[in-house]
Structure formats: C-alpha cells, structure tokens
Write a protein that holds these residues in place. Structure first.
Motif, PDB file in Angstrom:
ATOM      1  N   SER A 137       7.857   4.370   1.656  1.00 22.31           N
ATOM      2  CA  SER A 137       7.529   5.906   2.194  1.00 22.31           C
ATOM      3  C   SER A 137       8.333   7.279   1.152  1.00 22.31           C
ATOM      4  CB  SER A 137       8.987   4.926   3.934  1.00 22.31           C
ATOM      5  OG  SER A 137       9.926   6.082   2.834  1.00 22.31           O
TER       6      SER A 137
ATOM      7  N   PRO B 190       0.664  -1.319  -0.037  1.00 21.23           N
ATOM      8  CA  PRO B 190       0.156  -0.337  -0.317  1.00 21.23           C
ATOM      9  C   PRO B 190       0.754   1.366  -0.005  1.00 21.23           C
ATOM     10  CG  PRO B 190       0.304  -1.178   2.179  1.00 21.23           C
ATOM     11  CD  PRO B 190       0.491  -2.037   1.261  1.00 21.23           C
ATOM     12  N   VAL B 191       0.058   2.326  -0.567  1.00 24.35           N
ATOM     13  CA  VAL B 191       1.171   3.767  -0.461  1.00 24.35           C
ATOM     14  C   VAL B 191      -0.027   5.141   0.213  1.00 24.35           C
ATOM     15  CG1 VAL B 191       1.921   5.162  -1.955  1.00 24.35           C
ATOM     16  CG2 VAL B 191       1.505   3.075  -2.655  1.00 24.35           C
ATOM     17  N   ALA B 192       0.812   5.430   0.671  1.00 23.98           N
ATOM     18  CA  ALA B 192      -0.560   5.912   1.572  1.00 23.98           C
ATOM     19  C   ALA B 192      -0.288   7.778   0.731  1.00 23.98           C
ATOM     20  CB  ALA B 192       0.074   6.885   3.376  1.00 23.98           C
ATOM     21  N   GLU B 193      -1.420   8.185   1.109  1.00 22.81           N
ATOM     22  CA  GLU B 193      -2.013   9.494   0.598  1.00 22.81           C
ATOM     23  C   GLU B 193      -0.826  10.716   0.369  1.00 22.81           C
ATOM     24  OE1 GLU B 193      -5.090   9.666  -1.214  1.00 22.81           O
ATOM     25  OE2 GLU B 193      -3.900  11.222  -1.892  1.00 22.81           O
ATOM     26  N   PRO B 194      -0.040  10.771   1.672  1.00 23.94           N
ATOM     27  CA  PRO B 194       0.880  11.626   1.643  1.00 23.94           C
ATOM     28  C   PRO B 194       2.204  11.067   0.989  1.00 23.94           C
ATOM     29  CG  PRO B 194       0.207  11.218   3.688  1.00 23.94           C
ATOM     30  CD  PRO B 194       0.021  10.437   2.880  1.00 23.94           C
ATOM     31  N   VAL B 195       2.746  10.027   1.158  1.00 27.50           N
ATOM     32  CA  VAL B 195       3.481   9.340   0.140  1.00 27.50           C
ATOM     33  C   VAL B 195       3.486   9.361  -1.637  1.00 27.50           C
ATOM     34  CG1 VAL B 195       5.306   7.033   0.071  1.00 27.50           C
ATOM     35  CG2 VAL B 195       3.978   7.893   1.805  1.00 27.50           C
TER      36      VAL B 195
END
Lengths: 330, 561
Positions: A280, A220-225
């Motif tokens: 990250s 998964p990739v977070a929105e801020p990343v």
C-alpha cells in the motif's frame, strides 16, 4: 496465504529473540529485520552505547548464521576486510593461499565504518553489491545470505571519513538509533546489571532467511502504488519535472533508482508484516525515511536553514500527496 | 474483480454522484454566462429575457448532468478511489489489476479485497451533498437575476415613465405580431438577405421597445425608416413579379405562334406551299398582341358560327348572335390580316386539337388576369386607400396576402422554367401533354401565374389599414374623403446645418405624434400655443443648444401656418 503467515510468524519469532537482549528500539529492530528479509544492507547511526553492536550480535545469534565484526580504524587496509593471499607451506611445497577476511560471513558488522579510510571503505563496495570479493585477480563468491550492518557515530567528526555517495547508496536502510526512553533505560540497566543476561536462541536458519526473501518477491504491487513510490523518488530530485519545491531549493542530488527499488521491496515486507497481500501507499510512506534519508544530498542552504534529510522527506511526501488525488474526483 | 456486481453498484453510484456534480458545474457555468448576458443586456448590447436566461442556465445544467452521468468510469480508477475512501490500503486496486493472474498471493489478495468490499455501502463512500459548485450555481444565479432585475424592473420608475414603458411594450407586441410570420419565413429560407436584415432590425426595435431602452422619438424615427425599407422591398417584389409575368406572357405568345406553324406544317388542309410560306411570313411580322387578338376574334367568330347552326335557336337569339358576329368580323377586318394568314386561321379553327390549344391559352390568359387583379389589390393594400376603394377585412387581407405569396412562388418557378428556349419548349410540351390528357382542371393547371407581396410587413402611412407599427391599432380605415390621418409619418429631407461639421447635410424631419403611439384626440391647433410656449421657455433657459434653436423656431412656425 500460508507462506504469508509463515513469513510473519518467522519474522515475529526473530524479533522476539532479539527482544531478549535489546530493550526497546522496536523501529530499529524492525528496520534491521526488514533489511534482512529484503536482502539489503543496513547503516545504523547513533551515539556510542545505544546497543548497535549488541543488536547485530543478537541478530546473528537468533539466526544461527556466521557472524564477523570489523572495528574500522584509520590504519585499516582493504585486505583486512577482504582477506589476502599468503605464502603457505603445503605438501607440494610453498604456494600462495587465500586467507579469507572477515567479509566472508553471513552477517558482517562494520563497526564505526566512517573511521576507515575511503580506500578501505570501498573494499566493501564490491562485497555489498556483487556479493563477491576479488583478490589477486580471483573472484570469491560470498555465501548467501550476506548482510552488512555498518554503524557510524554522528557526533565525533574528528578523524572520520564520511562515506562516499556510491557506498551510501548501497545501504538499503539508514536507521537512526535513538536514545532510549527512561523506562527503556531502566530496563536496560536492570537487565544488564543483574545476575545473568538473557541470550537469544537460534530460531531461524539460513534456508529460512532465503525463503523469506523469496516470499517477499511474490507480493504484488498495484500500478498506482508503484507510481506513488516513483513519484516520491522523483520528487527528491532538484531539477526534475516532478521535483518538489523543497527539493529544488535544498537538494544537491536526489535519491537514485536504487531508492525506488528499496521503497518497493521494503513496502512488500511491511505489507506481509501487516497481514496484507499487497503493498500500500502507507507502506511506502513508512519506508520513505529510512530508504531515502541517506540517499539525498542536501546543499548549503539546507544546512543554513536547519533542514534535515528527514524533514525534507516529509516535505516530499506532502508534495506527492497533494498531487495524488482521487481519480473519481466527486 | 472488475466485473464484480459489487463494483458495478459502486460504478452506478459514481455516475449518479457525477451527474449531481456535473449538474452543479453546468449550472454554475450557465449562471456565470447568465451574469455576463444580464450585464450585456443592462448595457443594451445583447438583448435578454427571463426565459432566455433561464434556458441558458438550464441548458448548461443539463449538459453538465448528461456529461457527468455518461462519462465512463474505469474499473482501475474506481478501485483506486474506493481504496482511498474506504482506507483499504490499495487492496482493491491491486486485486483489480491482478484479476486474472495466478501469482502466489493473487487468490488470497482477491479474497481479501472482496471481504473488505462486502461491508462497504456505495452511498456512504459517495454521498450526494452540496458542494462549492452548488454554492457557485446559486450565487451566480442570484447575481444574474439581480443584474437582470435592476436593469429591467419598472419598480424604480416614476408613474409617467411606467406609462410610457407600458405603451412602448404594447407597440413592441404589435411589432412582434408582424415579425412572427417573417421569422417563420426566414426559417424556411424564403426571405432574401435584405428582407432578413429588415426582420432583424424589426426584432431589435421590438426588443428596445420592450425594455424601453430607446428614446420614443428615436423609436418613431427608426420605425419609419424600417417602413420605408419594407415598402422598398415590397416594390422590388412587385417589379420582379411584373418581370416574371412578362416572361410568361412572351412564352405563351411564342408557343402559340410555334404551335400554329407546326400544326399547319403537319396538316395543311388545302393550302399550297406558296400560301403556307406567305402565311408564315405574315405571321412573323405580326406583333404578339395582334396575333393574340386575332386568334381570339377568330375563335369567338367560329364559336358563334357553330352556335348559329343549332336549329333550335330562337329568332331573337339568332339575331343577337348575328349582330355579334358582324361586330367581331368587323373587328377582325380592321386588323387587316393578309389573305394567307386569314386562310390559315380559318383552317386552324376547324382543327379540334388547335381548339384545345386555344382553350388552354384562354385559360392561361384568364388566370393571368386574375393574378393581375390580385397584384393590383396587393399594391393598394400597401398604399393609401383611394376614394371608393372597397374596405378589406383583416381576414381578406390575410387571405390575399397568402394567395399572392403562393402565386408569387409559382410564378417565380415558372419564370425559372422558361429561362431558356429549351426549357420553355420542354415546359410547353408538358403543358400540352397535360391538356391532352385532360388534367387541365383545377390548380390553374399548375401554372400559378401570380404575384406576391410576400413580406407580411405592416404598411405604415396615412390611412394604412390597421397595420401600423407604432400607432394605435384603431381598426379604422381612412377612406380618403378629405379626411387626413393623424400621425402622418412621411419622411422629407430638409437641408440644414450639421451640428458638428459645417456644411450641407440631410436630416429627417419627423412629423408624427408627440407621444409613443396613441393618437391624440385634441386637435393640434389647440395644443400648439402651449407647446410653442414651452419650447420658447426651454430656449430661454438655454436647454436647447443654440445651433438647434433656429430649427425649433422654424418647426413651430411651420406648424402655425
């Protein structure tokens, strides 16, 4: 969790096998393997004799995949890459039969790709992007995994044809193969002038490679990343709202949307290698140079000021970092 | 993940730190505003005091603190922030985003984030420390205080200047004493625009005096102007009160006549129709004053007749009553009432209800007279005491003032009630009903005929009883027995030459004390020669502009006469 561990251990085992033949060049080896895991083609740039071909050959041995090599020359024709229809005598008489070219392999080493004419270089375009070859109006699907590893020599410019932007963009990473350190050079000389060379053993098969690619997609990739990665790509544009000042000044054309895809996918692989289950911003920063350096076209002013693509990427990262502030801000 | 107790503790900490930073930002902004205000105060543009500056800074700080404490903290932002501060490589923000999904790595990701979060201390990630805003707040506060001090400190003044300033501040305190009730009334909305303006002008004068930022003579001049304005406003109020009283009087008279006619119509008691018509005609020709007087006489005569019926009455008492009855009868006869009206009055005097109405009228009349007395007293308070005028204590003055204010309000209300015929009728009907119901006693029947000074302003003038603004409050009341108050501040207009523009112009000649308040105990004739000499010297040294020298000479000549 187990899949992540399996991924890492598989990756490490391939790296270890390649390490039997290749001394040093850890970043290059890792870059190549990231490309392999992320289903992306690699462009290797370095002086002759730095082990580029050896690296690709070792990789194919460690993976027990089909391997073919094309030594590009100016007189090479597209059919020499893709294959051609030939008249063959069969049981029912003479008929045209498709003879597959070297592109029909799991790993294709396109050695000194910039020596071929643009016409021949572009023969690789469809294969790299569509994973298929069309000859005589018939489409031939390439077997997965399909990995093109092209090399080019940055010194000799005489009789070379720089790769067009469209083709450069199709390479996942552009890796710069550095000259080895003295210690590494010593090891190379010792190892290659001794009684026998150590050969990599096949440790991973085709299915494992395909599974590795599947695992990568799950990270998964977070929105801020994601936002950070997109900001990096946008900051390379010369005339965009989010352009960095360096890009506005030195860039002729910026990185394409493929660059954003590359950053995120490479970030996913790096996260797994780091034992994490998420991408990250640090991963993206590490992937920025190999992913962006061949996708940025510098202008004359950049050349005059001695600005290299890598330095520009550094400036872009600095620019994005400045705007990427703690949202709590206390 | 979002509702994790661990994250909540971070959220609380963030609020605390934000409140701390918000406080410092608020204080900085407040202190910056205070700097500007102190500067404006120094330039005499906007009045400031320590407390007001302190309030400004404190209020801004409080606002900043509250905004910081109650500003929302989003879980996403908090997770991202913790990731950055604790170098969690976006573990927490990714886990927060995927708190309810079920991807291949989601469980592992959440566990990983929780494990990393456990070892973290909110206070360590979000420390409370002094920052640039705190420094800014301190710097601006010091700056504001310095500017304010430099503009207000008496330390840099000489001895005389300090004394002058102290006196001016005393005067300012006296103005404040007068100003306070006015401001309270203004808050209640009981002052008209002109009175409000007067209050503002007084406030400005007080502020200027407090800071000694006004020339003493100018202050004196200004004070007299304000006194004149106050007197004007007071006269307006008196006038208004008189008008209201007139209105009320007319209403009573009208009601009396109407009720008389109505009562007769309802119960003629032996009067023929022709007699009734004649009586009404004659009645309409009578002036309200005559009608009032006639009814009063009729009533008194009737009362005496009733008393004479008492068998226990002594001979002397009977004689006295008869004598009085004769006098009243003569007075009534002198009014030359028509026989029809006389008959009607006789009839009415036997009517018990009419007697009640008459009682009410008497009560009203009495009330009006009392209020007239109050009005007269009030007027006298505002003017020079006359010989023989009884001396009023402060408490008495205050009580009168309050009574008048109250009555004034009620009178104004009543005048409003009687503004039209219809309104008047309704009002009177209510009044009569109240009389019938026996609710007449106390409170002046709720009518409250009154007048109001309502201003609470000091009355400046010779002999004004301890109400002067700028002169010493000696508590002495001049009774006017040839004794003339010192410090007369009457204004007069003298024609003279304007300095800038040739031609006739008006200016105010101030005849008042030479200093800022205290009356001198030395007769001015004794000090006049030395002052005149000093003035001559000043003119010789060309310190007085040539165009004003003539005026100065004329002034001293007038004093010497």
């Amino acid at each position: 969790m187990q899949e992540a561990e399996w991924f890492k251990s598989t990756f490490d085992s391939i790296r270890r096998e390649i390490g039997k033949a290749i001394v040093g060049q850890d970043d290059v080896v890792e870059g190549v393997l990231i490309g392999l895991a992320a289903n992306g083609h690699i462009l290797l740039e370095g002086q002759p004799g730095l082990g580029k071909t050896m690296l690709v050959r070792s990789l194919s041995k460690a993976l027990s995949l089909d391997f073919s090599r094309i030594q590009f020359t100016p007189d090479m024709m597209p059919a020499d890459v893709t294959g051609t229809n030939v008249l063959a005598q069969g049981d029912g008489g003479r008929a045209f039969e498709f003879r597959r070219g070297p592109v029909f392999a799991h790993i294709l080493l396109a050695d000194e790709i910039n020596r071929a004419t643009p016409k021949t270089q572009s023969a690789l375009l469809e294969a790299m992007q569509e994973r298929s070859v069309t000859v005589g109006g018939k489409k031939h699907i390439l077997d997965e995994p399909f990995l093109v590893m092209a090399t080019q020599n940055p010194i000799e410019q005489e009789g070379t044809y720089p790769l067009p932007e469209a083709q450069l963009d199709r390479f996942f990473f552009k890796l710069l193969v550095p000259f080895p350190t003295k210690q590494e050079l010593s090891d190379i000389v010792t190892r290659t002038t001794g009684a026998a060379d150590a050969e990599p053993e096949p440790v991973v098969d085709r299915d494992a490679i395909l599974k590795m690619r599947q695992v990568v997609r799950e990270v998964p990739v977070a929105e801020p990343v994601l936002d950070y990665g997109l900001s990096l790509v946008i900051a390379t544009q010369p005339d965009n709202e989010g352009s960095s000042s360096a890009a506005r000044r030195y860039v002729r054309y910026g990185a394409s949307p493929r660059a954003a895809q590359t950053l995120i996918t490479a970030g996913k692989v790096m996260a797994l290698l780091a034992g994490r289950f998420n991408v990250s911003k640090e991963d993206l920063k590490r992937a920025a140079k190999p992913a962006l350096r061949h996708r940025i076209g510098l202008n004359f002013e950049a050349e005059a000021d001695g600005i290299t693509p890598d330095r520009l990427v550094d400036e872009v990262i600095k620019f994005v970092e400045t705007g990427d502030r703690d949202p709590i801000g206390v | 993940m979002n509702s994790s107790p661990i994250l909540k503790s971070f959220s609380r900490r963030v609020r605390l730190v934000r409140a701390w930073v918000g406080l410092s930002i608020g204080l900085s902004v407040g202190a910056l505003l205070a700097v500007v205000w102190a500067g404006l105060d120094w330039a005499n543009i906007l009045y400031a005091e320590w407390s007001s500056l302190g309030w400004l800074v404190g209020s801004c700080g409080l606002i900043g603190l509250l905004v910081g404490a109650f500003r929302g903290v989003s879980a996403t932002a908090l997770a991202d922030s913790i990731d950055r501060r604790a170098r969690l490589e976006n573990r927490l923000s990714t886990a927060a985003e995927r708190s309810s999904t079920s991807g291949a790595f989601d469980d592992a990701l959440r566990q990983d984030a929780t494990d990393h979060l456990k070892g973290l201390k909110p206070a360590k990630l979000y420390p409370i420390r002094l920052g640039k805003w705190h420094a800014g707040a301190a710097l601006f506060s010091i700056l504001a205080a310095s500017i304010f001090l430099l503009g207000n400190t008496p330390l840099l003044l000489g001895k005389d200047a300090k004394a002058t300033r102290a006196k001016m501040q005393e005067q300012a305190a006296k103005i404040d004493h007068v100003l306070k009730p006015m401001e309270e009334e203004a808050k209640k909305g009981e002052l008209n625009p002109a009175e409000k303006k007067l209050a503002e002008d007084l406030k400005k004068l007080s502020q200027d005096l407090k800071k000694a930022r006004i020339d003493p003579e100018k202050a004196l001049q200004r004070q007299n102007e304000l006194n004149k304005e106050a007197q004007k406003l007071q006269d307006e109020r008196f006038q208004k009160a008189d008008q209201s009283m007139q209105t009320a009087q007319q209403a009573f008279d009208k009601m009396q006549k109407e009720k008389l006619e109505q009562r007769m119509d309802m119960d003629p008691k032996g009067m023929t129709g022709a007699e009734m018509e004649q009586a009404k005609l004659d009645l309409s020709k009578m002036s309200p004053q005559d009608l009032r007087k006639a009814l009063d006489l009729e009533r008194k005569i009737n009362d005496i007749k009733q008393q004479l019926k008492d068998p226990n009455l002594s001979k002397e008492a009977q004689d006295a009553l008869k004598h009085k009855l004769d006098e009243l009868s003569k007075m009534l006869a002198n009014m030359h009432l028509s026989p029809a009206v006389q008959k009607m009055f006789d009839r009415m005097m036997q009517d018990p209800l009419w007697k009640e109405i008459q009682d009410a009228m008497m009560e009203l009349q009495k009330k009006k007279e009392e209020l007239q007395k109050l009005l007269d007293t009030s007027k006298k308070m505002g003017k020079q005491n006359q010989p023989g005028q009884p001396e009023l204590t402060k408490e008495q003055q205050e009580a009168i003032r309050k009574a008048i204010e109250q009555q004034m309000k009620e009178l104004e209300q009543m005048a409003k009630d009687l503004s039209s015929d219809k309104a008047m009728h309704e009002y009177l009907e209510r009044l009569l009903q109240a009389l019938k119901n026996g609710r007449m006693g106390g409170q002046g029947m709720g009518l409250g005929l009154g007048i109001g000074l309502g201003m609470g302003l000091p009355q400046q003038g010779a002999g004004a009883p301890s109400r002067d603004l700028f002169f010493a409050n000696t508590g002495k009341i001049f009774k006017g027995k040839g004794e003339k108050s010192r410090g007369t501040t009457e204004m007069s207009t003298i024609r003279g030459q304007s300095r800038d523009v040739p031609g006739q112009n008006a200016y105010i000649e101030m005849r008042g004390p030479s200093t800022t308040g205290l009356r001198s105990s030395i007769p001015y004739q004794k000090v006049l020669p030395s002052y005149k000499h000093k003035a001559d010297e000043a003119m010789n040294r060309q310190e007085i502009p040539p165009e004003h020298q003539k005026r100065v000479k004329k002034y001293f000549e007038s004093l010497g006469q």
